[in-house]
Design an enzyme around this catalytic site. Structure first.
Site, PDB file in Angstrom:
ATOM      1  N   ARG A  70       3.173   5.855   2.782  1.00 13.19           N
ATOM      2  CA  ARG A  70       3.800   4.685   3.427  1.00 13.19           C
ATOM      3  C   ARG A  70       4.719   3.932   2.466  1.00 13.19           C
ATOM      4  NH1 ARG A  70      -0.437   1.223   5.552  1.00 13.19           N
ATOM      5  NH2 ARG A  70       1.272  -0.023   6.330  1.00 13.19           N
ATOM      6  N   GLN A 101       2.866 -11.296   7.780  1.00 18.61           N
ATOM      7  CA  GLN A 101       1.705 -10.398   7.684  1.00 18.61           C
ATOM      8  C   GLN A 101       2.143  -9.058   7.098  1.00 18.61           C
ATOM      9  OE1 GLN A 101      -0.693 -10.608  11.630  1.00 18.61           O
ATOM     10  NE2 GLN A 101       1.286 -11.528  12.097  1.00 18.61           N
ATOM     11  N   VAL A 103       3.611  -6.122   4.664  1.00 20.46           N
ATOM     12  CA  VAL A 103       3.414  -5.753   3.254  1.00 20.46           C
ATOM     13  C   VAL A 103       4.637  -5.019   2.705  1.00 20.46           C
ATOM     14  CG1 VAL A 103       0.896  -5.600   3.551  1.00 20.46           C
ATOM     15  CG2 VAL A 103       2.280  -3.531   3.857  1.00 20.46           C
ATOM     16  N   ASP A 104       5.726  -4.956   3.515  1.00 21.82           N
ATOM     17  CA  ASP A 104       6.832  -4.040   3.199  1.00 21.82           C
ATOM     18  C   ASP A 104       7.896  -4.604   2.266  1.00 21.82           C
ATOM     19  OD1 ASP A 104       8.315  -5.791   4.857  1.00 21.82           O
ATOM     20  OD2 ASP A 104       8.084  -4.507   6.615  1.00 21.82           O
ATOM     21  N   HIS A 119      -1.058 -10.623   3.955  1.00 25.07           N
ATOM     22  CA  HIS A 119      -1.796  -9.362   3.836  1.00 25.07           C
ATOM     23  C   HIS A 119      -1.396  -8.577   2.591  1.00 25.07           C
ATOM     24  CE1 HIS A 119      -2.653  -9.545   8.451  1.00 25.07           C
ATOM     25  NE2 HIS A 119      -3.414 -10.358   7.753  1.00 25.07           N
ATOM     26  N   CYS A 127      -6.899  -4.040  -9.450  1.00 23.45           N
ATOM     27  CA  CYS A 127      -8.123  -3.317  -9.753  1.00 23.45           C
ATOM     28  C   CYS A 127      -9.219  -3.731  -8.782  1.00 23.45           C
ATOM     29  CB  CYS A 127      -8.539  -3.605 -11.196  1.00 23.45           C
ATOM     30  SG  CYS A 127     -10.101  -2.809 -11.619  1.00 23.45           S
ATOM     31  N   CYS A 130     -12.061  -5.427 -11.716  1.00 22.60           N
ATOM     32  CA  CYS A 130     -11.843  -6.630 -12.540  1.00 22.60           C
ATOM     33  C   CYS A 130     -10.775  -7.548 -11.956  1.00 22.60           C
ATOM     34  CB  CYS A 130     -11.505  -6.255 -13.980  1.00 22.60           C
ATOM     35  SG  CYS A 130      -9.823  -5.617 -14.189  1.00 22.60           S
ATOM     36  N   CYS A 149     -10.181  -1.064 -17.368  1.00 24.63           N
ATOM     37  CA  CYS A 149     -11.619  -1.363 -17.368  1.00 24.63           C
ATOM     38  C   CYS A 149     -12.436  -0.184 -16.818  1.00 24.63           C
ATOM     39  CB  CYS A 149     -11.906  -2.621 -16.540  1.00 24.63           C
ATOM     40  SG  CYS A 149     -11.920  -2.340 -14.762  1.00 24.63           S
ATOM     41  N   ALA A 230      13.851  -8.369  18.068  1.00 25.18           N
ATOM     42  CA  ALA A 230      14.017  -9.416  17.052  1.00 25.18           C
ATOM     43  C   ALA A 230      15.397  -9.338  16.399  1.00 25.18           C
ATOM     44  CB  ALA A 230      12.925  -9.276  15.994  1.00 25.18           C
TER      45      ALA A 230
END
Ligand code: BJW
Ligand code: ZN
Length: 246
Positions: A70, A101, A103-104, A119, A127, A130, A149, A230
């Site tokens: 992706r 929302q 993530v792109d 998001h 990680c 940690c 870690c 849109a």
């Protein structure tokens, strides 16, 4: 010019503080698949096997392969006229927040400044042990990539059953409660807590307008529900607003 209700132009024209909440639909015209609906990702893939912390624990390699695929898709795409119209909209207000929302990274690529990513961001890594954050993927020596870690690195996105980033969520809730007008663009409005932001805005007296391809559970609760793409509606809205200001 096409049909944008006067009530919406008036609300935006009179607003001091504007917020925009976006979902996957705003990026579909850039070529990023949405999650739900006809060609949605969740039609072909089970979210419980790819987008939960349990799935990552069970099979981190599979989850990483899916996210790398992706990321590859999203790397090659560009902001569309809807993303660019939101940048223009932001320039008109001294108080403005874009809550996404997605993530792109397309809003940042478009030039939006006041932005919260509820998001996370698919291009960032953190990680799972940690909580160290990396802005880039380390050189790959097999999957999953490892942290210093010893823990498994994971995409810095929010999976089902996980809390949203605290600061981002707080900023979004505060903006929803304080804004005068909220635009809700290209989201199916079914994933919580993001889906409750328009309802908070409405309850606190904001004018709330939805712009979507099809009806959602929000459609009958907001002030105006505009059906369409849109990438066409947002630039049109901007042109109406500019014409009013002249
Ligand atoms: C266009 C268009 C065009 C297309 N123009 N429009 C039961 C009841 C209530 C809540 C829950 C419940 N069970 C569990 C929950 C909580 C859960 C939740 O809400 N689930 C519901 C699905 C039921 N939420 C969570 O788990 C969240 N965390 C949380 O609540 O923490 C507290 C808690 C913990 C434990 C238990 C309970 C509470 C976290 C949610 C994380 C969501 N993650 C994802 C994946 C991100 C990473 C990745 O990309 O892989 O986020 S899932 C996916 O959905 C992604 C999206 O951001 C999110 C929203 O989707 P979005 O953006 O709305 O896209 P679509 O595809 O759904 O809609 C697109 C829309 O665009 C459609 O309407 C189209 O019509 C439209 N469109 N083209 C205009 N050109
Ligand atoms: Zn670590």
């Amino acid at each position: 010019m096409g049909n944008i209700p006067q009530a919406l132009i008036g609300a935006l024209d009179g607003a001091e503080y504007v917020t925009v909440l976006t979902g996957a639909g705003i990026s579909s015209e850039s070529g990023v698949p949405t999650f739900r609906g006809k060609d949605g990702i969740w039609r072909k893939h089970n979210p419980m096997q790819l987008a939960t912390p349990e799935a990552f624990e069970r099979d981190p390699k599979l989850v990483w392969e899916w996210y790398l695929y992706r990321r590859g898709l999203m790397q090659g795409v560009h902001p569309n006229p809807a993303h660019l119209a939101i940048v223009e909209l932001e320039r008109r207000y001294s108080r403005f927040l874009l809550i996404t929302q997605n993530v792109d990274d397309l809003h940042r690529k478009a030039g939006s400044l006041e932005l919260v990513e509820l998001h996370g961001n698919i291009f960032k890594v953190r990680c799972s042990m940690c909580e160290r954050k990396l802005s880039e993927m380390p050189e790959l020596e097999g999957l999953p990539p490892r942290c210093e870690c010893g823990g498994n690195l994971r995409p810095d996105v929010v999976w089902f059953g996980e809390m949203l980033p605290h600061a981002a969520l707080e900023r979004a809730f505060e903006a929803a409660a304080q804004c005068d007008c909220m635009l809700v663009v290209g989201t199916s409005a079914v994933v919580q807590p993001a889906a409750s932001l328009p309802l908070i805005a409405k309850r606190e007296g904001a004018f709330v307008a939805e712009l979507n391809y099809e009806p959602t559970p929000l459609s009958h609760l907001v002030d105006i529900s505009l059906m369409g793409k849109a990438g066409e509606l947002m630039p049109l809205l901007l042109r109406h607003l500019e014409a009013k200001g002249d």
